[in-house]
Design an enzyme around this catalytic site. Structure first.
Site, PDB file in Angstrom:
ATOM      1  N   LEU A   8      50.911  35.104  26.476  1.00 27.21           N
ATOM      2  CA  LEU A   8      51.979  35.457  27.494  1.00 27.21           C
ATOM      3  C   LEU A   8      50.543  35.615  28.395  1.00 27.21           C
ATOM      4  O   LEU A   8      49.696  36.606  29.012  1.00 27.21           O
ATOM      5  CB  LEU A   8      52.289  36.714  27.766  1.00 27.21           C
ATOM      6  CG  LEU A   8      54.144  36.018  26.992  1.00 27.21           C
ATOM      7  CD1 LEU A   8      55.006  37.529  27.503  1.00 27.21           C
ATOM      8  CD2 LEU A   8      54.440  35.785  26.400  1.00 27.21           C
ATOM      9  N   ARG A  15      47.430  42.764  40.828  1.00 29.58           N
ATOM     10  CA  ARG A  15      46.315  44.452  41.402  1.00 29.58           C
ATOM     11  C   ARG A  15      44.831  44.144  41.398  1.00 29.58           C
ATOM     12  O   ARG A  15      44.269  44.475  41.958  1.00 29.58           O
ATOM     13  CB  ARG A  15      46.955  45.267  40.438  1.00 29.58           C
ATOM     14  CG  ARG A  15      48.399  45.829  41.175  1.00 29.58           C
ATOM     15  CD  ARG A  15      48.353  46.560  39.636  1.00 29.58           C
ATOM     16  NE  ARG A  15      50.145  46.060  39.018  1.00 29.58           N
ATOM     17  CZ  ARG A  15      49.662  46.657  37.927  1.00 29.58           C
ATOM     18  NH1 ARG A  15      49.836  47.790  37.395  1.00 29.58           N
ATOM     19  NH2 ARG A  15      50.237  45.908  37.128  1.00 29.58           N
ATOM     20  N   LYS A  22      43.998  36.571  36.816  1.00 32.03           N
ATOM     21  CA  LYS A  22      43.496  37.614  35.918  1.00 32.03           C
ATOM     22  C   LYS A  22      43.362  37.422  34.695  1.00 32.03           C
ATOM     23  O   LYS A  22      41.647  38.414  34.091  1.00 32.03           O
ATOM     24  CB  LYS A  22      44.686  38.842  36.128  1.00 32.03           C
ATOM     25  CG  LYS A  22      44.636  39.837  34.968  1.00 32.03           C
ATOM     26  CD  LYS A  22      45.666  40.794  35.488  1.00 32.03           C
ATOM     27  CE  LYS A  22      46.594  41.285  34.452  1.00 32.03           C
ATOM     28  NZ  LYS A  22      47.216  41.969  34.281  1.00 32.03           N
ATOM     29  N   ASN A 221      45.136  46.118  34.337  1.00 32.52           N
ATOM     30  CA  ASN A 221      45.374  45.024  35.752  1.00 32.52           C
ATOM     31  C   ASN A 221      44.347  45.233  36.955  1.00 32.52           C
ATOM     32  O   ASN A 221      45.105  44.719  38.263  1.00 32.52           O
ATOM     33  CB  ASN A 221      47.010  45.979  35.597  1.00 32.52           C
ATOM     34  CG  ASN A 221      47.609  45.814  35.106  1.00 32.52           C
ATOM     35  OD1 ASN A 221      48.341  44.677  34.891  1.00 32.52           O
ATOM     36  ND2 ASN A 221      48.624  47.349  33.817  1.00 32.52           N
ATOM     37  N   LYS A 325      11.657  30.705  31.696  1.00 32.26           N
ATOM     38  CA  LYS A 325      12.864  30.222  31.785  1.00 32.26           C
ATOM     39  C   LYS A 325      13.170  28.922  31.325  1.00 32.26           C
ATOM     40  O   LYS A 325      12.389  27.890  31.064  1.00 32.26           O
ATOM     41  CB  LYS A 325      13.275  29.472  33.195  1.00 32.26           C
ATOM     42  CG  LYS A 325      15.219  29.380  33.370  1.00 32.26           C
ATOM     43  CD  LYS A 325      15.022  28.277  34.521  1.00 32.26           C
ATOM     44  CE  LYS A 325      14.406  26.809  34.118  1.00 32.26           C
ATOM     45  NZ  LYS A 325      14.471  25.571  35.026  1.00 32.26           N
ATOM     46  N   TYR A 339       4.811  33.498  35.639  1.00 34.77           N
ATOM     47  CA  TYR A 339       6.423  32.381  35.572  1.00 34.77           C
ATOM     48  C   TYR A 339       6.415  31.023  34.697  1.00 34.77           C
ATOM     49  O   TYR A 339       5.247  30.224  35.153  1.00 34.77           O
ATOM     50  CB  TYR A 339       6.854  32.134  36.870  1.00 34.77           C
ATOM     51  CG  TYR A 339       8.316  31.229  36.967  1.00 34.77           C
ATOM     52  CD1 TYR A 339       9.402  31.582  36.568  1.00 34.77           C
ATOM     53  CD2 TYR A 339       8.496  29.635  37.783  1.00 34.77           C
ATOM     54  CE1 TYR A 339      10.739  30.687  36.392  1.00 34.77           C
ATOM     55  CE2 TYR A 339       9.137  28.696  37.486  1.00 34.77           C
ATOM     56  CZ  TYR A 339      10.217  29.785  36.815  1.00 34.77           C
ATOM     57  OH  TYR A 339      11.559  28.112  36.736  1.00 34.77           O
ATOM     58  N   ASN A 350      -2.396  31.102  25.039  1.00 34.61           N
ATOM     59  CA  ASN A 350      -2.743  32.765  25.770  1.00 34.61           C
ATOM     60  C   ASN A 350      -2.500  31.873  27.701  1.00 34.61           C
ATOM     61  O   ASN A 350      -3.343  30.825  28.520  1.00 34.61           O
ATOM     62  CB  ASN A 350      -3.673  33.658  25.861  1.00 34.61           C
ATOM     63  CG  ASN A 350      -3.766  34.570  25.933  1.00 34.61           C
ATOM     64  OD1 ASN A 350      -3.697  35.663  25.735  1.00 34.61           O
ATOM     65  ND2 ASN A 350      -4.449  34.361  27.777  1.00 34.61           N
ATOM     66  N   ALA A 353      -2.775  36.432  33.545  1.00 32.30           N
ATOM     67  CA  ALA A 353      -1.380  37.327  34.251  1.00 32.30           C
ATOM     68  C   ALA A 353      -1.758  36.219  35.307  1.00 32.30           C
ATOM     69  O   ALA A 353      -2.884  35.885  35.610  1.00 32.30           O
ATOM     70  CB  ALA A 353      -2.388  38.616  35.247  1.00 32.30           C
TER      71      ALA A 353
HETATM   72  C1  UD1 Z   1      55.589  44.597  29.778  1.00 38.26           C
HETATM   73  C2  UD1 Z   1      56.950  45.279  29.403  1.00 38.26           C
HETATM   74  C3  UD1 Z   1      56.894  46.903  29.126  1.00 38.26           C
HETATM   75  C4  UD1 Z   1      56.025  47.400  28.115  1.00 38.26           C
HETATM   76  C5  UD1 Z   1      54.559  47.051  28.512  1.00 38.26           C
HETATM   77  C6  UD1 Z   1      53.422  47.220  28.164  1.00 38.26           C
HETATM   78  C7  UD1 Z   1      59.009  43.729  29.285  1.00 38.26           C
HETATM   79  C8  UD1 Z   1      60.159  43.564  30.407  1.00 38.26           C
HETATM   80  N1  UD1 Z   1      58.306  44.992  29.574  1.00 38.26           N
HETATM   81  O1  UD1 Z   1      55.894  45.317  31.307  1.00 38.26           O
HETATM   82  O2  UD1 Z   1      57.959  47.452  28.720  1.00 38.26           O
HETATM   83  O3  UD1 Z   1      55.834  48.925  28.444  1.00 38.26           O
HETATM   84  O4  UD1 Z   1      54.633  45.287  29.262  1.00 38.26           O
HETATM   85  O5  UD1 Z   1      52.319  46.589  28.915  1.00 38.26           O
HETATM   86  O6  UD1 Z   1      58.469  42.482  28.898  1.00 38.26           O
HETATM   87  N2  UD1 Z   1      53.657  37.593  32.031  1.00 38.26           N
HETATM   88  C9  UD1 Z   1      54.447  36.145  31.803  1.00 38.26           C
HETATM   89  N3  UD1 Z   1      55.571  35.391  32.400  1.00 38.26           N
HETATM   90  C10 UD1 Z   1      56.150  36.681  33.465  1.00 38.26           C
HETATM   91  C11 UD1 Z   1      56.066  38.078  33.950  1.00 38.26           C
HETATM   92  C12 UD1 Z   1      54.795  38.085  32.612  1.00 38.26           C
HETATM   93  O7  UD1 Z   1      53.457  35.304  31.005  1.00 38.26           O
HETATM   94  O8  UD1 Z   1      57.106  35.910  33.956  1.00 38.26           O
HETATM   95  C13 UD1 Z   1      52.737  37.803  31.005  1.00 38.26           C
HETATM   96  C14 UD1 Z   1      51.666  38.313  32.283  1.00 38.26           C
HETATM   97  O9  UD1 Z   1      50.809  37.881  32.094  1.00 38.26           O
HETATM   98  C15 UD1 Z   1      51.552  39.747  30.527  1.00 38.26           C
HETATM   99  C16 UD1 Z   1      52.764  40.074  30.287  1.00 38.26           C
HETATM  100  O10 UD1 Z   1      53.390  39.114  30.171  1.00 38.26           O
HETATM  101  O11 UD1 Z   1      50.652  39.804  30.237  1.00 38.26           O
HETATM  102  C17 UD1 Z   1      53.321  41.067  30.748  1.00 38.26           C
HETATM  103  O12 UD1 Z   1      53.789  41.665  32.093  1.00 38.26           O
HETATM  104  P1  UD1 Z   1      53.629  42.681  32.972  1.00 38.26           P
HETATM  105  O13 UD1 Z   1      54.710  42.411  34.385  1.00 38.26           O
HETATM  106  O14 UD1 Z   1      52.730  43.545  32.608  1.00 38.26           O
HETATM  107  O15 UD1 Z   1      55.100  42.981  32.272  1.00 38.26           O
HETATM  108  P2  UD1 Z   1      55.183  45.115  31.721  1.00 38.26           P
HETATM  109  O16 UD1 Z   1      56.185  45.223  33.323  1.00 38.26           O
HETATM  110  O17 UD1 Z   1      53.662  45.431  32.474  1.00 38.26           O
HETATM  111 MG    MG Z   2      51.292  44.999  31.995  1.00 38.79          MG
END
Ligand code: UD1
Ligand code: MG
Length: 430
Positions: A8, A15, A22, A221, A325, A339, A350, A353
């Site tokens: 994902l 942040r 990210k 984050n 380089k 250089y 050789n 310098a």
């Molecule tokens: C999620 C979990 C939470 C867990 C935490 C651990 C859910 C609802 N919650 O929360 O229980 O404790 O991870 O770190 O799953 N992402 C997408 N599409 C979206 C939203 C997020 O691809 O619409 C991806 C983000 O890029 C990320 C991952 O999913 O890689 C987690 O998303 P994030 O928003 O960090 O979830 P948390 O609120 O931290």
């Molecule tokens: Mg998270």
């Protein structure tokens, strides 16, 4: 057991306060997402990456480095959230491991632990002193009941210190059944992937909590998290190479790229930085030297030497304040202040310098070719393109603009002139 992996990576990562997505931020020379892909590739041949924010840019970056990845574009407007991210994702194996793109520190061993066993779902859990921000895992009689997101917790649930680390290995048929059934009736009006846990429990499926190390499952984050993750990864990289026989003086002060490799007996002194996919073989890199994406074999560099990308040093000595380089040096000595760019220098030569290869005319770069046993005197400028044949001597202080034949001495200096007693005529006698 064959397993599919879904990473994902659609989230925006506000942040990080950066225009770079990210998951493309780097840790030890490699983006977070690539760390996750590399771990996934260790256990799977079917990897899907879910994208949305800056999808094109991320996909291009992945395709430039990996082949055979599958991509899924999340409909994040209509289906936001981690469950929304999984909507429409198809995986080919009977189990699917779901990873987050912002967890660069996960090891293959942890992934294997999460994908073993017979349970319908394995989910990663961590016990934390401070569970703030995480989904709480409600466990009764050692059985997982559900995951409740922090924003949806009641007062008792908030006190739960066992949290969801966010990684799951799920029976693929269950995933295909539960994902379309998710709703967004929650505090964030998002589709939560975590709701599949309760769905499975309600149907009498087995959900197995796999306790994992916090260090590996920490999501990145912010830039502060990024720096902490890098510290952890640097420690691991250095431990790995020291165990493989690399000596390090004050390892805390050394930086090593995750793509760098070492062979034979190598020594790295304090303050050394080894960047890119450098390959160091039986060599000694001395204090505060920098090596970037280069091959160094049976050689020594520094202190305070700099080897820039695409260089190859074999049986060579590079001393202090020497910059090399995109050059190949075999059996060469360049002890101080030089250089050497876009050059090929052969055995026994050789470089004195203050020697400079003038490789750039403001528009183009040119090659300098130096043969065997060439002696280049100090403070010489070699204006490229230029070839010095074998056994050439270049007198100190020369500016060489034309090729030089084998065996010659070449010099280009204004002849030295002395004017007797000029000092006394000018200043008078004291
Ligand atoms: C999620 C979990 C939470 C867990 C935490 C651990 C859910 C609802 N919650 O929360 O229980 O404790 O991870 O770190 O799953 N992402 C997408 N599409 C979206 C939203 C997020 O691809 O619409 C991806 C983000 O890029 C990320 C991952 O999913 O890689 C987690 O998303 P994030 O928003 O960090 O979830 P948390 O609120 O931290
Ligand atoms: Mg998270």
């Amino acid at each position: 057991m064959s397993i599919s992996v879904v990473i994902l990576a659609a989230g925006q990562g506000t942040r990080m306060k950066s225009s770079t997505p990210k998951v493309l931020h780097e840790i030890s020379g490699k983006s977070m997402l690539f760390h996750a892909i590399d771990a996934a590739q260790e256990i799977s041949d079917d990897i899907t990456i879910v994208l949305y924010h800056q999808a094109t840019r991320i996909q291009e970056e992945i395709e430039a480095n990996y082949s055979g990845m599958h991509f899924h574009l999340q409909d994040a407007k209509q289906f936001p959230g981690t469950g929304g991210a999984m909507k429409g994702v198809k995986t080919k194996n009977s189990r699917t491991l779901i990873l987050n793109g912002d967890m660069p520190l996960i090891t293959k061993d942890s992934l294997l632990a999460l994908t073993s066993g017979e349970a319908d779902i394995n989910m990663s859990v961590i016990k934390l002193h401070n569970p703030t921000g995480y989904g709480r895992v409600i466990i009764e009689d050692e059985k997982v009941l559900e995951i409740v997101e922090q924003k949806d917790c009641n007062k008792t649930q908030l006190l739960t210190s066992t949290v969801n680390a966010g990684i799951y290995a799920v029976d693929t048929t269950l995933l295909e059944k539960y994902i379309p059934a998710l709703n967004n009736n929650n505090a964030q009006a998002e589709y939560y992937l975590t709701d599949i846990i309760k769905m499975a429990v309600d149907e009498g499926k087995s959900v197995n909590p796999v306790y994992v190390e916090e260090e590996e499952f920490k999501g990145v984050n912010s830039k502060l998290d990024l720096a902490h993750a890098e510290e952890i990864l640097q420690r691991r990289i250095k431990i790995k190479w020291m165990q493989a026989g690399v000596s390090m003086r004050l390892p805390e002060t050394i930086y090593i790229d995750s793509r760098a490799t070492f062979e034979g007996e190598c020594m790295l002194e304090n303050g050394v930085s080894i960047q890119g996919a450098s390959r160091i073989i039986s060599s000694h890199i001395k204090t505060h030297s920098v090596v970037e994406a280069s091959h160094i074999e049976n050689s020594d560099v520094g202190p305070m030497g700099r080897v820039r990308p695409n260089s190859k040093l074999v049986d060579t000595h590079i001393g202090n304040f020497v910059e090399v380089k995109k050059s190949t040096l075999t059996g060469v000595k360049a002890g101080h202040l030089a250089y050497i760019g876009d050059a090929t220098i052969d055995e026994g030569s050789n470089i004195g310098a203050g020697v400079i290869t003038c490789n750039y005319d403001g528009k183009n770069k040119y090659q300098t070719i130096i043969g065997k046993n060439v002696f280049v005197g100090s403070d010489t400028q070699l204006v490229a393109p230029l070839t010095l044949a074998d056994d050439v001597m270049v007198a100190a202080g020369s500016t060489i603009t034309k090729d030089v034949e084998q065996g010659s001495l070449v010099l280009s200096r204004t002849p030295q002139k002395s004017i007797k007693n000029f000092f006394y005529k000018f200043f008078g006698k004291k």
